[in-house]
Design a protein around this motif. Structure first.
Motif, PDB file in Angstrom:
ATOM      1  N   UNK A 107      -1.337 -10.859  -2.388  1.00 48.24           N
ATOM      2  CA  UNK A 107      -2.079  -9.643  -2.068  1.00 48.24           C
ATOM      3  C   UNK A 107      -1.557  -9.018  -0.785  1.00 48.24           C
ATOM      4  N   UNK A 108      -1.290  -9.834   0.220  1.00 44.74           N
ATOM      5  CA  UNK A 108      -0.764  -9.318   1.485  1.00 44.74           C
ATOM      6  C   UNK A 108       0.600  -8.681   1.291  1.00 44.74           C
ATOM      7  N   UNK A 109       1.455  -9.299   0.510  1.00 40.84           N
ATOM      8  CA  UNK A 109       2.791  -8.749   0.282  1.00 40.84           C
ATOM      9  C   UNK A 109       2.729  -7.424  -0.478  1.00 40.84           C
ATOM     10  N   UNK A 110       1.864  -7.341  -1.473  1.00 41.96           N
ATOM     11  CA  UNK A 110       1.725  -6.101  -2.227  1.00 41.96           C
ATOM     12  C   UNK A 110       1.184  -4.985  -1.345  1.00 41.96           C
ATOM     13  N   UNK A 111       0.166  -5.290  -0.542  1.00 38.34           N
ATOM     14  CA  UNK A 111      -0.395  -4.281   0.353  1.00 38.34           C
ATOM     15  C   UNK A 111       0.624  -3.838   1.398  1.00 38.34           C
ATOM     16  N   UNK A 154      -8.496  -7.805   6.349  1.00 42.09           N
ATOM     17  CA  UNK A 154      -7.501  -7.671   7.415  1.00 42.09           C
ATOM     18  C   UNK A 154      -6.694  -6.394   7.243  1.00 42.09           C
ATOM     19  N   UNK A 155      -6.336  -6.066   6.015  1.00 42.55           N
ATOM     20  CA  UNK A 155      -5.521  -4.879   5.764  1.00 42.55           C
ATOM     21  C   UNK A 155      -6.278  -3.594   6.097  1.00 42.55           C
ATOM     22  N   UNK A 156      -7.529  -3.505   5.660  1.00 40.02           N
ATOM     23  CA  UNK A 156      -8.269  -2.258   5.835  1.00 40.02           C
ATOM     24  C   UNK A 156      -9.021  -2.171   7.163  1.00 40.02           C
ATOM     25  N   UNK A 157      -9.521  -3.299   7.673  1.00 41.67           N
ATOM     26  CA  UNK A 157     -10.331  -3.269   8.890  1.00 41.67           C
ATOM     27  C   UNK A 157      -9.809  -4.228   9.959  1.00 41.67           C
ATOM     28  N   UNK A 158      -8.523  -4.480   9.953  1.00 45.62           N
ATOM     29  CA  UNK A 158      -7.934  -5.422  10.895  1.00 45.62           C
ATOM     30  C   UNK A 158      -8.100  -5.002  12.342  1.00 45.62           C
ATOM     31  N   UNK A 170       3.150  -1.564  -0.403  1.00 50.51           N
ATOM     32  CA  UNK A 170       2.545  -0.270  -0.713  1.00 50.51           C
ATOM     33  C   UNK A 170       2.358   0.561   0.555  1.00 50.51           C
ATOM     34  N   UNK A 171       1.943  -0.067   1.629  1.00 48.33           N
ATOM     35  CA  UNK A 171       1.786   0.642   2.891  1.00 48.33           C
ATOM     36  C   UNK A 171       3.114   1.167   3.413  1.00 48.33           C
ATOM     37  N   UNK A 172       4.166   0.378   3.290  1.00 48.86           N
ATOM     38  CA  UNK A 172       5.485   0.820   3.738  1.00 48.86           C
ATOM     39  C   UNK A 172       5.979   1.995   2.901  1.00 48.86           C
ATOM     40  N   UNK A 173       5.769   1.925   1.591  1.00 46.85           N
ATOM     41  CA  UNK A 173       6.169   3.045   0.734  1.00 46.85           C
ATOM     42  C   UNK A 173       5.414   4.319   1.078  1.00 46.85           C
TER      43      UNK A 173
END
Length: 136
Positions: free
Chosen positions: A111-115, A47-51, A118-121
């Motif tokens: 995993x979703x929270x970490x991604x 979902x994160x990479x190919x959502x 990291x994306x926000x940063x």
């Protein structure tokens, strides 16, 4: 199985019925040859990479939603990508069963929270970097 159609889960010991495919508590298979649960971590990573393409929904046997996400992205030429990504972000945190109504295996919420963090940063770092250079 007992006469009343109940037994206990071999993994956690909770009572289950003959209709249960997976244990409602731990998600373990109740009998050999039953449906294997999908990985929640794999679902969140897809979902994160190919959502934008709905690949995570195809993985989870939720083909209708995957086709809608892919169709909205392609037919709008990417103009509605923000709406699809918002939809995907909500799905990353809320979906816990696949299209066959089998609970997913693992915990993908961390995993979703970490991604997301990291994306926000990365995003705010990329936006703020030119201002940092100008202030120097």
């Amino acid at each position: 199985m007992a006469e009343n159609g109940e037994s206990t889960c071999a993994k956690c010991g909770r009572k289950i019925t003959a209709a249960d495919i997976n244990c409602p508590l731990c998600g373990a298979l109740t009998a050999p040859g039953r449906l294997e649960p999908k990985s929640r971590v794999a679902y969140v990573l897809l979902a994160f990479f190919f959502g934008w393409a709905g690949i995570h929904n195809f993985y989870a046997k939720r083909t209708g939603e995957g086709l809608v996400q892919l169709g909205v992205t392609l037919l709008s030429c990417g103009l509605m990508l923000w709406a699809v990504e918002l939809w995907v972000l909500i799905e990353m945190f809320t979906v816990s069963r696949d299209g066959r109504n089998v609970p997913m295996r693992g915990r993908g919420i961390l995993t979703a929270a970490i991604l997301l963090a990291a994306g926000a940063l990365l995003f705010f770092g990329a936006v703020g970097y030119p201002f940092y250079l100008r202030c120097r």
